[in-house]
Design an enzyme around this catalytic site. Structure first.
Site, PDB file in Angstrom:
ATOM      1  N   GLY A  47       0.838  -1.187   0.000  1.00  0.00           N
ATOM      2  CA  GLY A  47       0.000   0.000   0.000  1.00  0.00           C
ATOM      3  C   GLY A  47       0.873   1.237   0.000  1.00  0.00           C
ATOM      4  O   GLY A  47       2.091   1.157   0.231  1.00  0.00           O
ATOM      5  N   GLN A  52       3.260   9.820   1.878  1.00  0.00           N
ATOM      6  CA  GLN A  52       4.559   9.144   1.769  1.00  0.00           C
ATOM      7  C   GLN A  52       5.374   9.638   0.584  1.00  0.00           C
ATOM      8  O   GLN A  52       6.583   9.419   0.527  1.00  0.00           O
ATOM      9  CB  GLN A  52       4.379   7.626   1.659  1.00  0.00           C
ATOM     10  N   CYS A 100       6.734  -0.976   6.227  1.00  0.00           N
ATOM     11  CA  CYS A 100       6.317   0.300   5.661  1.00  0.00           C
ATOM     12  C   CYS A 100       7.423   0.805   4.750  1.00  0.00           C
ATOM     13  O   CYS A 100       8.597   0.763   5.122  1.00  0.00           O
ATOM     14  CB  CYS A 100       6.066   1.305   6.792  1.00  0.00           C
ATOM     15  N   LEU A 101       7.051   1.276   3.574  1.00  0.00           N
ATOM     16  CA  LEU A 101       8.061   1.781   2.633  1.00  0.00           C
ATOM     17  C   LEU A 101       8.773   3.015   3.189  1.00  0.00           C
ATOM     18  O   LEU A 101       9.847   3.357   2.705  1.00  0.00           O
ATOM     19  CB  LEU A 101       7.404   2.100   1.283  1.00  0.00           C
ATOM     20  N   HIS A 142      -3.384   0.679   8.324  1.00  0.00           N
ATOM     21  CA  HIS A 142      -2.002   1.168   8.233  1.00  0.00           C
ATOM     22  C   HIS A 142      -1.934   2.406   7.318  1.00  0.00           C
ATOM     23  O   HIS A 142      -1.329   3.414   7.674  1.00  0.00           O
ATOM     24  CB  HIS A 142      -1.106   0.034   7.706  1.00  0.00           C
ATOM     25  N   GLU A 143      -2.574   2.298   6.152  1.00  0.00           N
ATOM     26  CA  GLU A 143      -2.539   3.431   5.212  1.00  0.00           C
ATOM     27  C   GLU A 143      -3.348   4.616   5.760  1.00  0.00           C
ATOM     28  O   GLU A 143      -2.944   5.776   5.602  1.00  0.00           O
ATOM     29  CB  GLU A 143      -3.064   3.020   3.835  1.00  0.00           C
ATOM     30  N   HIS A 146      -1.377   6.781   7.991  1.00  0.00           N
ATOM     31  CA  HIS A 146      -0.475   7.730   7.319  1.00  0.00           C
ATOM     32  C   HIS A 146      -1.161   9.081   7.083  1.00  0.00           C
ATOM     33  O   HIS A 146      -0.511  10.132   7.105  1.00  0.00           O
ATOM     34  CB  HIS A 146      -0.017   7.188   5.962  1.00  0.00           C
TER      35      HIS A 146
HETATM   36 NI    NI Z   1       3.351   2.619   5.555  1.00  0.00          NI
END
Ligand code: NI
Length: 174
Positions: A47, A52, A100-101, A142-143, A146
Protein backbone atom coordinates in the site's frame (compact mmCIF):
# COMPACT_ATOMS: atom_id res chain seq x y z
CA UNK A 1 3.88 8.33 -15.04
CA UNK A 2 6.83 8.57 -12.75
CA UNK A 3 8.29 6.86 -9.74
CA UNK A 4 8.35 9.43 -6.95
CA UNK A 5 10.80 9.43 -4.04
CA UNK A 6 9.33 7.88 -0.87
CA UNK A 7 9.81 9.90 2.31
CA UNK A 8 11.42 8.04 5.19
CA UNK A 9 10.67 8.16 8.90
CA UNK A 10 12.19 11.32 10.32
CA UNK A 11 10.79 13.51 7.56
CA UNK A 12 8.31 15.81 9.34
CA UNK A 13 5.84 15.59 6.45
CA UNK A 14 5.09 12.00 7.51
CA UNK A 15 3.84 13.37 10.83
CA UNK A 16 1.32 15.86 9.48
CA UNK A 17 -2.43 15.45 9.12
CA UNK A 18 -3.37 15.41 5.44
CA UNK A 19 -6.17 17.45 3.87
CA UNK A 20 -9.35 16.11 2.27
CA UNK A 21 -9.46 16.06 -1.53
CA UNK A 22 -12.01 18.59 -2.86
CA UNK A 23 -12.02 17.82 -6.58
CA UNK A 24 -12.25 14.45 -8.30
CA UNK A 25 -11.58 13.29 -11.85
CA UNK A 26 -8.96 15.94 -12.60
CA UNK A 27 -5.82 15.35 -14.70
CA UNK A 28 -3.68 16.17 -11.65
CA UNK A 29 -5.44 13.59 -9.50
CA UNK A 30 -5.21 10.90 -12.20
CA UNK A 31 -1.52 11.60 -12.64
CA UNK A 32 -0.94 11.43 -8.89
CA UNK A 33 -2.75 8.07 -8.61
CA UNK A 34 -0.80 6.66 -11.58
CA UNK A 35 2.47 7.79 -9.99
CA UNK A 36 1.46 6.27 -6.67
CA UNK A 37 0.80 2.88 -8.32
CA UNK A 38 4.09 3.01 -10.19
CA UNK A 39 5.97 4.01 -7.03
CA UNK A 40 4.29 1.29 -4.95
CA UNK A 41 4.99 -1.41 -7.55
CA UNK A 42 8.64 -0.41 -7.92
CA UNK A 43 9.10 -0.83 -4.17
CA UNK A 44 7.00 -4.05 -3.89
CA UNK A 45 4.68 -2.20 -1.52
CA UNK A 46 1.32 -3.53 -0.32
CA UNK A 47 0.00 0.00 0.00
CA UNK A 48 0.98 3.62 -0.28
CA UNK A 49 -0.46 6.83 1.10
CA UNK A 50 -0.03 10.17 -0.66
CA UNK A 51 1.86 11.80 2.24
CA UNK A 52 4.56 9.14 1.77
CA UNK A 53 5.46 10.92 -1.46
CA UNK A 54 5.08 14.33 0.14
CA UNK A 55 1.52 15.03 -1.06
CA UNK A 56 -0.49 15.88 2.05
CA UNK A 57 -3.88 14.77 0.75
CA UNK A 58 -6.16 12.04 2.04
CA UNK A 59 -5.44 9.48 -0.67
CA UNK A 60 -4.35 5.88 -0.31
CA UNK A 61 -3.88 2.92 -2.58
CA UNK A 62 -3.31 -0.74 -1.81
CA UNK A 63 -3.00 -4.03 -3.67
CA UNK A 64 -1.63 -7.40 -2.64
CA UNK A 65 -1.22 -10.35 -4.98
CA UNK A 66 1.88 -12.56 -4.91
CA UNK A 67 3.89 -9.84 -3.20
CA UNK A 68 7.47 -10.99 -2.43
CA UNK A 69 7.53 -8.76 0.69
CA UNK A 70 4.34 -10.40 2.01
CA UNK A 71 4.38 -13.99 0.70
CA UNK A 72 2.14 -15.46 3.40
CA UNK A 73 -0.90 -13.20 3.35
CA UNK A 74 -4.13 -13.42 1.40
CA UNK A 75 -4.70 -11.24 -1.67
CA UNK A 76 -6.13 -7.76 -1.17
CA UNK A 77 -8.09 -6.09 -4.02
CA UNK A 78 -6.39 -3.27 -5.90
CA UNK A 79 -8.03 -0.18 -4.44
CA UNK A 80 -7.89 3.62 -4.63
CA UNK A 81 -9.47 5.33 -1.64
CA UNK A 82 -9.84 9.06 -1.29
CA UNK A 83 -11.18 10.80 1.84
CA UNK A 84 -11.59 7.41 3.53
CA UNK A 85 -13.49 6.69 6.72
CA UNK A 86 -13.94 3.52 8.74
CA UNK A 87 -15.66 1.96 11.69
CA UNK A 88 -14.63 -1.08 13.69
CA UNK A 89 -16.89 -4.14 13.71
CA UNK A 90 -16.78 -6.22 16.89
CA UNK A 91 -14.06 -6.65 19.46
CA UNK A 92 -11.71 -9.07 17.72
CA UNK A 93 -8.05 -8.10 17.37
CA UNK A 94 -5.62 -9.41 14.74
CA UNK A 95 -1.84 -9.12 14.65
CA UNK A 96 0.58 -8.92 11.73
CA UNK A 97 4.26 -8.20 11.22
CA UNK A 98 3.88 -4.90 9.40
CA UNK A 99 6.38 -3.13 7.23
CA UNK A 100 6.32 0.30 5.66
CA UNK A 101 8.06 1.78 2.63
CA UNK A 102 8.84 4.80 4.83
CA UNK A 103 10.61 2.53 7.35
CA UNK A 104 12.60 0.41 4.88
CA UNK A 105 14.12 -2.91 5.91
CA UNK A 106 12.20 -3.15 9.18
CA UNK A 107 9.18 -5.06 10.49
CA UNK A 108 7.17 -4.72 13.66
CA UNK A 109 4.32 -6.68 15.20
CA UNK A 110 1.13 -4.60 15.41
CA UNK A 111 -2.32 -5.55 16.65
CA UNK A 112 -5.37 -3.82 15.23
CA UNK A 113 -9.14 -4.36 15.04
CA UNK A 114 -9.70 -7.48 12.92
CA UNK A 115 -12.90 -6.41 11.15
CA UNK A 116 -13.83 -3.01 9.81
CA UNK A 117 -16.24 -1.34 7.45
CA UNK A 118 -14.59 1.33 5.33
CA UNK A 119 -15.76 3.83 2.77
CA UNK A 120 -14.35 6.50 0.52
CA UNK A 121 -14.21 7.54 -3.11
CA UNK A 122 -12.17 6.50 -6.10
CA UNK A 123 -10.36 8.98 -8.35
CA UNK A 124 -13.54 9.51 -10.38
CA UNK A 125 -15.57 10.39 -7.30
CA UNK A 126 -17.43 7.07 -7.25
CA UNK A 127 -18.18 5.95 -3.72
CA UNK A 128 -16.77 2.71 -2.35
CA UNK A 129 -17.98 0.86 0.72
CA UNK A 130 -16.66 -2.47 1.93
CA UNK A 131 -16.20 -4.74 4.88
CA UNK A 132 -12.70 -6.06 5.38
CA UNK A 133 -10.93 -8.46 7.69
CA UNK A 134 -7.50 -10.01 8.10
CA UNK A 135 -4.60 -8.45 6.21
CA UNK A 136 -7.01 -6.38 4.12
CA UNK A 137 -8.28 -4.65 7.29
CA UNK A 138 -4.72 -4.15 8.54
CA UNK A 139 -3.48 -2.67 5.26
CA UNK A 140 -6.39 -0.23 5.22
CA UNK A 141 -5.76 0.87 8.81
CA UNK A 142 -2.00 1.17 8.23
CA UNK A 143 -2.54 3.43 5.21
CA UNK A 144 -5.29 5.38 6.98
CA UNK A 145 -2.86 6.10 9.81
CA UNK A 146 -0.47 7.73 7.32
CA UNK A 147 -3.20 10.30 6.55
CA UNK A 148 -3.15 11.31 10.21
CA UNK A 149 0.64 11.37 10.52
CA UNK A 150 0.80 8.05 12.39
CA UNK A 151 3.38 5.34 11.61
CA UNK A 152 3.06 1.67 12.59
CA UNK A 153 6.05 2.02 14.91
CA UNK A 154 3.77 4.21 17.08
CA UNK A 155 1.49 1.20 17.55
CA UNK A 156 3.97 -1.51 18.56
CA UNK A 157 2.52 -3.27 21.58
CA UNK A 158 6.02 -4.47 22.49
CA UNK A 159 9.04 -2.56 21.16
CA UNK A 160 11.04 -5.79 21.33
CA UNK A 161 8.90 -7.13 18.47
CA UNK A 162 10.52 -4.76 16.00
CA UNK A 163 13.66 -5.23 13.95
CA UNK A 164 15.40 -5.67 10.66
CA UNK A 165 13.76 -8.07 8.19
CA UNK A 166 16.89 -10.24 7.74
CA UNK A 167 17.54 -10.62 11.44
CA UNK A 168 13.90 -11.39 12.20
CA UNK A 169 13.82 -14.00 9.43
CA UNK A 170 17.07 -15.58 10.64
CA UNK A 171 15.80 -15.72 14.22
CA UNK A 172 12.48 -17.20 13.08
CA UNK A 173 14.23 -19.94 11.11
CA UNK A 174 16.69 -20.75 13.90
NI1 NI B 1 3.35 2.62 5.56
Amino acid sequence: MAIRPILRMGDPRLRQVSQAVAEFDTPELHELIADMFETMAAADGAGLAAPQIGVLQRIMIFSVDDNPRYPDVEAVPTTVLINPQFTVIGQEIDGFWEGCLSVPGMRGYVQRPARIRYSGFDQFGKSIEREAEGFHATVFQHEYDHLDGILYVDRLADPRQFGFVEELAAADGA
